[in-house]
Design a protein around this motif. Structure first.
Motif, mmCIF file in Angstrom:
data_model
loop_
_atom_site.group_PDB
_atom_site.id
_atom_site.type_symbol
_atom_site.label_atom_id
_atom_site.label_comp_id
_atom_site.label_asym_id
_atom_site.label_seq_id
_atom_site.Cartn_x
_atom_site.Cartn_y
_atom_site.Cartn_z
ATOM 1 N N LEU A 129 0.824 -1.202 0.000
ATOM 2 C CA LEU A 129 0.000 0.000 0.000
ATOM 3 C C LEU A 129 0.861 1.258 0.000
ATOM 4 O O LEU A 129 0.529 2.247 -0.662
ATOM 5 C CB LEU A 129 -0.937 -0.009 1.206
ATOM 6 N N ARG A 130 1.966 1.230 0.718
ATOM 7 C CA ARG A 130 2.875 2.382 0.682
ATOM 8 C C ARG A 130 3.454 2.557 -0.722
ATOM 9 O O ARG A 130 3.545 3.669 -1.238
ATOM 10 C CB ARG A 130 3.999 2.218 1.712
ATOM 11 N N ALA A 131 3.829 1.438 -1.354
ATOM 12 C CA ALA A 131 4.374 1.512 -2.718
ATOM 13 C C ALA A 131 3.341 2.054 -3.695
ATOM 14 O O ALA A 131 3.667 2.856 -4.587
ATOM 15 C CB ALA A 131 4.853 0.129 -3.161
ATOM 16 N N ASP A 132 2.087 1.646 -3.523
ATOM 17 C CA ASP A 132 1.023 2.139 -4.413
ATOM 18 C C ASP A 132 0.853 3.651 -4.266
ATOM 19 O O ASP A 132 0.650 4.358 -5.264
ATOM 20 C CB ASP A 132 -0.292 1.433 -4.092
ATOM 21 N N SER A 133 0.932 4.148 -3.028
ATOM 22 C CA SER A 133 0.809 5.592 -2.817
ATOM 23 C C SER A 133 1.981 6.341 -3.426
ATOM 24 O O SER A 133 1.809 7.395 -4.051
ATOM 25 C CB SER A 133 0.721 5.892 -1.321
ATOM 26 N N VAL A 134 3.185 5.794 -3.254
ATOM 27 C CA VAL A 134 4.363 6.431 -3.840
ATOM 28 C C VAL A 134 4.257 6.454 -5.365
ATOM 29 O O VAL A 134 4.629 7.445 -6.014
ATOM 30 C CB VAL A 134 5.647 5.716 -3.384
ATOM 31 N N LYS A 135 3.731 5.393 -5.941
ATOM 32 C CA LYS A 135 3.558 5.347 -7.405
ATOM 33 C C LYS A 135 2.694 6.513 -7.883
ATOM 34 O O LYS A 135 3.007 7.170 -8.895
ATOM 35 C CB LYS A 135 2.937 4.022 -7.813
ATOM 36 N N LYS A 136 1.623 6.807 -7.146
ATOM 37 C CA LYS A 136 0.740 7.909 -7.547
ATOM 38 C C LYS A 136 1.445 9.258 -7.410
ATOM 39 O O LYS A 136 1.245 10.159 -8.229
ATOM 40 C CB LYS A 136 -0.528 7.872 -6.694
ATOM 41 N N ILE A 137 2.279 9.387 -6.378
ATOM 42 C CA ILE A 137 3.046 10.623 -6.202
ATOM 43 C C ILE A 137 4.030 10.804 -7.353
ATOM 44 O O ILE A 137 4.165 11.895 -7.921
ATOM 45 C CB ILE A 137 3.790 10.589 -4.851
ATOM 46 N N VAL A 138 4.699 9.727 -7.730
ATOM 47 C CA VAL A 138 5.667 9.779 -8.832
ATOM 48 C C VAL A 138 4.970 10.095 -10.150
ATOM 49 O O VAL A 138 5.500 10.844 -10.991
ATOM 50 C CB VAL A 138 6.447 8.454 -8.908
ATOM 51 N N GLU A 139 3.781 9.571 -10.334
ATOM 52 C CA GLU A 139 3.031 9.870 -11.570
ATOM 53 C C GLU A 139 2.715 11.360 -11.682
ATOM 54 O O GLU A 139 2.716 11.928 -12.776
ATOM 55 C CB GLU A 139 1.750 9.040 -11.609
ATOM 56 N N VAL A 140 2.443 12.008 -10.536
ATOM 57 C CA VAL A 140 2.234 13.460 -10.552
ATOM 58 C C VAL A 140 3.529 14.153 -10.989
ATOM 59 O O VAL A 140 3.507 15.056 -11.835
ATOM 60 C CB VAL A 140 1.799 13.956 -9.159
ATOM 61 N N ALA A 141 4.664 13.732 -10.434
ATOM 62 C CA ALA A 141 5.941 14.328 -10.820
ATOM 63 C C ALA A 141 6.207 14.154 -12.307
ATOM 64 O O ALA A 141 6.616 15.104 -13.001
ATOM 65 C CB ALA A 141 7.072 13.699 -10.002
ATOM 66 N N GLN A 142 5.976 12.955 -12.806
ATOM 67 C CA GLN A 142 6.235 12.683 -14.222
ATOM 68 C C GLN A 142 5.320 13.495 -15.124
ATOM 69 O O GLN A 142 5.724 13.940 -16.201
ATOM 70 C CB GLN A 142 6.091 11.192 -14.482
ATOM 71 N N LYS A 143 4.093 13.701 -14.683
ATOM 72 C CA LYS A 143 3.138 14.486 -15.481
ATOM 73 C C LYS A 143 3.666 15.900 -15.728
ATOM 74 O O LYS A 143 3.460 16.464 -16.820
ATOM 75 C CB LYS A 143 1.792 14.525 -14.751
ATOM 76 N N TYR A 144 4.361 16.466 -14.735
ATOM 77 C CA TYR A 144 4.861 17.833 -14.853
ATOM 78 C C TYR A 144 6.361 17.885 -15.173
ATOM 79 O O TYR A 144 6.975 18.943 -15.084
ATOM 80 C CB TYR A 144 4.591 18.595 -13.556
ATOM 81 N N LYS A 145 6.944 16.722 -15.495
ATOM 82 C CA LYS A 145 8.375 16.642 -15.803
ATOM 83 C C LYS A 145 9.231 17.128 -14.634
ATOM 84 O O LYS A 145 10.190 17.886 -14.798
ATOM 85 C CB LYS A 145 8.696 17.413 -17.092
ATOM 86 N N LEU A 146 8.861 16.667 -13.450
ATOM 87 C CA LEU A 146 9.590 16.962 -12.225
ATOM 88 C C LEU A 146 10.159 15.672 -11.645
ATOM 89 O O LEU A 146 9.831 14.578 -12.107
ATOM 90 C CB LEU A 146 8.662 17.623 -11.190
ATOM 91 N N THR A 147 10.977 15.814 -10.622
ATOM 92 C CA THR A 147 11.545 14.656 -9.932
ATOM 93 C C THR A 147 11.055 14.661 -8.490
ATOM 94 O O THR A 147 11.200 15.668 -7.781
ATOM 95 C CB THR A 147 13.080 14.708 -9.948
#
Length: 490
Positions: free
Chosen positions: A156-174
């Motif tokens: 569940l923690r990994a799933d939440s982190v995945k969603k956070i990373v997807e937000v970063a990728q959407k805006y070309k951020l790290t």
């Protein structure tokens, strides 16, 4: 103790949280205490319990790089012989280990110099506390243990982190940060019949979004994980990184500053060590000679209140005394400080006793023996009469600076409470009621007395957390004439 570390993201797919060692219960703690008491020859025995499970998923460069789980329970045994006391600890509860920790505590106690200020350990009646100006409102402490939080798995923690990373990728951020959970217990038993117990969960997100020349940050925690919205935190951090790109440089000087709650928390947190009877006795508090004086603006009222629904922590202190609800500041006037039992008795005999307000044990002491005495740890700023939102504060500002976060804060002048530090992760120029652009960060030198005397507006207080101080219930603040001394290079 059990420590588990998984370094590969793939290795915790489908993994459920395993608990080989269940959480220590109150009944088990009582049994351990009975065994310890039979092993001891001391005049008095006190046992502190702490520990539980802590699990953390850490990510950077848009990928998980660490997953750690630590489960541990500790018993800390304090024995006393005629004014001499010492403590020893163990995380093993078999008979031989308990015998060794008792023997260690007693051997250490017997070679101490007698402490004339050491009081007999409190019984349950004394620990229940007095009522008066400082009191806990009627009603039970809100629940701080939530099954949903305790049940969070690595997956569940990994799933939440995945969603956070997807937000970063959407805006070309790290993206970088953590998602942690804990399930903990805290308890105290003593040979005069006192037994207090507290169980708690806590979930926390910290998210940093990095651009080429900018960054944004958000952090939040709660005993109830359902109160947290990692997607909203990620989107907010990302927007700050986007909006602060290509930062302009404006000169240092005095500005109207809008401090978001985390920034306000990290700077004001540097004064609460001084709200201590021992700090007054030691003449190291900026409140020395100032209790009863109007030190801050009339819109500043501060309590220490463990019973507040947005607070966390045990309702008792390191000696088992009930934490009282204490008014620290009322309409800018410093009302009182907090006391451990021994500090209150020392103050009653002190030449300062007529200058410090009410003197009573307030349930804020640290476990004995210690050199620091006490400290308020459940700070709550009262809601203002006319709260403003951040948007309201920005709209009413002709020219100023919006600050997301402060860091690297250090004390410069202890008596005037001047501190220095820097802004980071989202610093913006406000002009004509609007956020105009990101700006380079500042170093500041600011007196907390001056700052809290110049607060023009406050928001509704929120549970907030930063990196430089402990969590509080604190508002955003609009402050005039905040002193920026230098522009940084980033």
């Amino acid at each position: 103790m059990r420590i588990k570390e998984v370094s590969s993201p793939q290795s915790h797919r489908g993994t459920e949280k395993s608990k080989n060692q269940p959480m220590l219960t109150r009944d088990q703690a009582g049994d351990i205490f009975d065994r310890i008491k039979k092993l001891s020859t001391a005049d008095e025995v006190e046992v502190l319990y702490s520990g539980g499970l802590f699990a953390l998923t850490r990510f950077a460069n848009n990928t998980i790089h660490q997953n750690v789980e630590d489960e541990n329970h500790i018993v800390s045994v304090r024995t006393a012989f005629g004014g001499r006391t010492a403590r020893a600890s163990t995380n093993k509860f078999d008979e031989d280990s308990l015998r060794r920790v008792v023997e260690s505590s007693e051997a250490l106690a017997k070679v101490q110099h007698p402490d004339p200020d050491l009081l007999p350990i409190p019984d349950s009646r004394e620990a229940a506390g007095a009522t008066g100006e400082a009191h806990v409102p009627t009603g039970a402490l809100p629940s701080r243990h939530f099954a949903e939080t305790a049940a969070i798995t690595p997956q569940l923690r990994a799933d939440s982190v995945k969603k956070i990373v997807e937000v970063a990728q959407k805006y070309k951020l790290t993206a970088a940060g953590i998602f942690s959970i804990s399930e903990s217990v805290e308890g105290i038993f003593n040979s005069r019949g006192l037994s207090n117990w507290h169980a708690q969960t806590l979930a926390e997100f910290s998210i940093t979004m990095l651009g080429a020349d900018s960054s944004g940050w958000q952090k939040a925690n709660s005993s109830d994980v359902s109160n947290l919205d990692p997607l909203r935190l990620a989107e907010t951090a990302a927007q700050k990184a986007i909006d602060s790109a290509y930062p302009a440089e404006i000169p240092a000087g005095k500005y109207t500053v809008i401090l978001e709650p985390s920034a306000a928390l990290d700077i004001v947190g540097f004064m609460f060590w001084d709200y201590s009877g021992m700090a007054i006795l030691d003449q190291r508090s900026f409140l020395t000679g100032r209790i009863g004086a109007k030190l801050f603006g009339g819109n500043i009222t501060i309590w220490d209140d463990v019973s507040h629904p947005l607070q966390t922590g045990a309702p008792f202190d390191g000696e088992g005394m009930r934490r009282l609800r204490v008014p620290l500041v009322k309409k800018g006037i410093v009302k009182r400080v907090v006391y451990a039992r021994a500090t209150a008795e020392r103050m009653k005999r002190s030449e300062h006793k007529d200058k410090v307000g009410p003197i009573e044990a307030t349930g804020h002491g640290f476990p004995l023996p210690n050199e620091m005495g006490e400290m308020p740890l459940n700070i709550v700023f009262a809601a203002p009469q006319n709260p403003q939102t951040l948007a309201d504060m920005i709209a009413s500002t002709e020219r100023g600076v919006l600050v997301t976060r402060l860091w690297y804060i250090r004390e410069v002048d202890p008596y005037e409470k001047i501190v220095t530090g820097m802004t980071r992760d989202g610093t913006f120029l406000v002009e004509n009621g609007k956020v105009k652009q990101g700006i380079r960060n500042f170093r500041f030198n600011e007196s907390l007395i001056h700052m809290l005397s110049n607060v023009e507006a406050l928001s509704e207080p929120l549970r907030s957390c930063g990196e430089e101080s402990f969590d509080m219930v604190v508002p955003a603040m609009k402050v005039r004439d905040f002193n920026f001394t230098e522009v940084t290079k980033f």
